[in-house]
Each structure stands twice: as C-alpha cells, then as structure tokens.
Design a protein around this motif. Sequence first.
Motif, mmCIF file in Angstrom:
data_model
loop_
_atom_site.group_PDB
_atom_site.id
_atom_site.type_symbol
_atom_site.label_atom_id
_atom_site.label_comp_id
_atom_site.label_asym_id
_atom_site.label_seq_id
_atom_site.Cartn_x
_atom_site.Cartn_y
_atom_site.Cartn_z
ATOM 1 N N GLY A 1 0.819 -1.219 0.000
ATOM 2 C CA GLY A 1 0.000 0.000 0.000
ATOM 3 C C GLY A 1 0.845 1.258 0.000
ATOM 4 O O GLY A 1 0.539 2.225 -0.691
ATOM 5 N N ILE A 2 1.943 1.248 0.786
ATOM 6 C CA ILE A 2 2.843 2.400 0.830
ATOM 7 C C ILE A 2 3.527 2.585 -0.525
ATOM 8 O O ILE A 2 3.642 3.703 -1.041
ATOM 9 N N TRP B 1 -2.089 2.298 2.226
ATOM 10 C CA TRP B 1 -2.597 3.189 1.185
ATOM 11 C C TRP B 1 -3.155 4.477 1.780
ATOM 12 O O TRP B 1 -2.785 5.581 1.408
ATOM 13 N N MET B 2 -4.089 4.350 2.753
ATOM 14 C CA MET B 2 -4.736 5.563 3.271
ATOM 15 C C MET B 2 -4.965 5.523 4.780
ATOM 16 O O MET B 2 -5.836 6.203 5.297
ATOM 17 N N ARG C 1 1.043 3.911 -3.071
ATOM 18 C CA ARG C 1 0.213 5.032 -2.618
ATOM 19 C C ARG C 1 0.150 6.163 -3.629
ATOM 20 O O ARG C 1 -0.916 6.728 -3.893
ATOM 21 N N GLU C 2 1.285 6.501 -4.203
ATOM 22 C CA GLU C 2 1.335 7.629 -5.138
ATOM 23 C C GLU C 2 0.601 7.336 -6.443
ATOM 24 O O GLU C 2 0.239 8.250 -7.172
ATOM 25 N N PRO D 1 -6.426 8.285 -2.883
ATOM 26 C CA PRO D 1 -6.908 7.944 -1.547
ATOM 27 C C PRO D 1 -8.365 8.378 -1.362
ATOM 28 O O PRO D 1 -8.659 9.563 -1.263
#
Length: 264
Positions: free
Chosen positions: A90-91, A162-163, A94-95, A99
């Motif tokens: 997820g990290i 992610w969020m 993420r970009e 989100p």
Amino acid sequence: MTQEQIVTALIIVALIGPGITIAGITGFGGMVITLAAGSLLFTLDQISAAALLANLIVSAYVLGSDLHHVNRPVLFRLIVPFMVPGVLAGIFLREMLIPLPAMLGVFLLLIVPYRFYRERRDLSSGAEKEPDNRSMHERGHHAARSLAGRLWTASAGFVQGWMNTGGPLLVYGLARAGLSPRSFRATLMAIWTVINTGVMISHVISGEFGKEQLYQTAFVIPTLPIFYGIGNYLHHRIPTKQFNSVIYGLLTLMGLFLVIRSVT
C-alpha cells in the motif's frame, strides 16, 4: 500557553476521550472516531499526533496487562505474515492510487449490516446453536488457516499502507475468528502497539509532533485513566454473545464517519 492554546487542548481532550473509551471496550476504533469527529473542527495534522500518542499509550498498557490473552497463532500466523506485506504494498503504490476513504466507508455500510443480518438469521434458525468448545489456541490456529481471514488481513494491510484506514477491515476479518472478547482486544492491541510505535517515530522525525502537540498531550494524558477505565469497565460487562453485535455496530458507525469525512 496562551488562552487559545488551552482551549484548543481542552477541545482535543474532548475529541480523544470518547475514542479511548471505545478502544477500551473493543480494542479498536479510537483513532478513526477521533479523527473523523476532529476533522470537522481542525485539520488532521493538528490532532493526529496527539491522538496517536494517546492511543499508543493505551494499547501498550492493555497489551502489558493482557499479554497472556494475545492469541499468538492469529498474531504471528495470520496478522503479521499477511498484513505487513499488505502495508508495504500500500505504501509503495500510494502515489499511484487515489486515496478515497469514502470507498472504504461505503464498503463498510454495505457489507457490515449484511454480515450482522446473516449472523442474526443463523442464530435464530439454530444454525449456530452448538457451542464452540475449542480452546482459544485452537480457534487461533483455525482462524490462521482460513483463506478468507488471510484475504481480509492482507486487504487491511494494503488499505492501511494506502490511506491509513485499514483497521476496520482487519477487525471485520477477526470478528469471524471466534475469539473471546478479551483475546480479541488483546490481539488487536498487540498489532496496534507495533504499528503505532512506528508511525509515532515517523511523526517525531518529520517534526509533526512538536511543541504544540506536546502541550496537547500534557492535557490528554491525565484523562486517559478515566476514559480507558470507563471503556474497560464496559468491556467486562458486555456479554460474549453480544460482543460481535457491538463490533459490527461500531464498524457501521466508522463507515458513516469515513463517508462524512470525505464529503466535508
């Protein structure tokens, strides 16, 4: 401190307190409820660090006092192996993703009431009349081998990375593991202590936990025994058969909060 800073700190105490009580009852929900309500008054940067430290203190205390209630098969064979890679994915992605906490909120509002209805229907029809006499250790091994449990846990990790809102999915997956309320809470507190420690360190390094947050924490910490004490008192008085109902109710409330937070 100025009068404005004192008033702000007192408001943050009022926002964090109910979340700590909820966390004392079930082992989750403190951060989501605090941030969802607080975002209506402040930016998340203004309250997230103090709220995170308060929840970290409580989770570490509960983990220390209930360490022998942690279900180790669930923690080390289900949560850690599947949630940690999910968080990293997820990290990393993420970009590339948008989100949208509202997506998780809508998901919870749809699936949690349905799951609650299914359990109530099975209970009323007698499908779950036979008591589960397995030990907590045996239930943990069964949950760790569950394909559905692994999918929910990996998804929770991905959404967390992610969020930062993967907790509800993890809780939903563990609600199906058949753990006792105390084991459920202690196992959740173990993973939150680890995750929140890492996040708290990142807040300090990045400067997000500064003098302002230190002042707020000075007001929050003395109130933690009161709010947690209320939650712990209620935790030990909720009948085991009704514990899942409380969990599903809170998850539905979190789904509503996430939707409101996304549109305000």
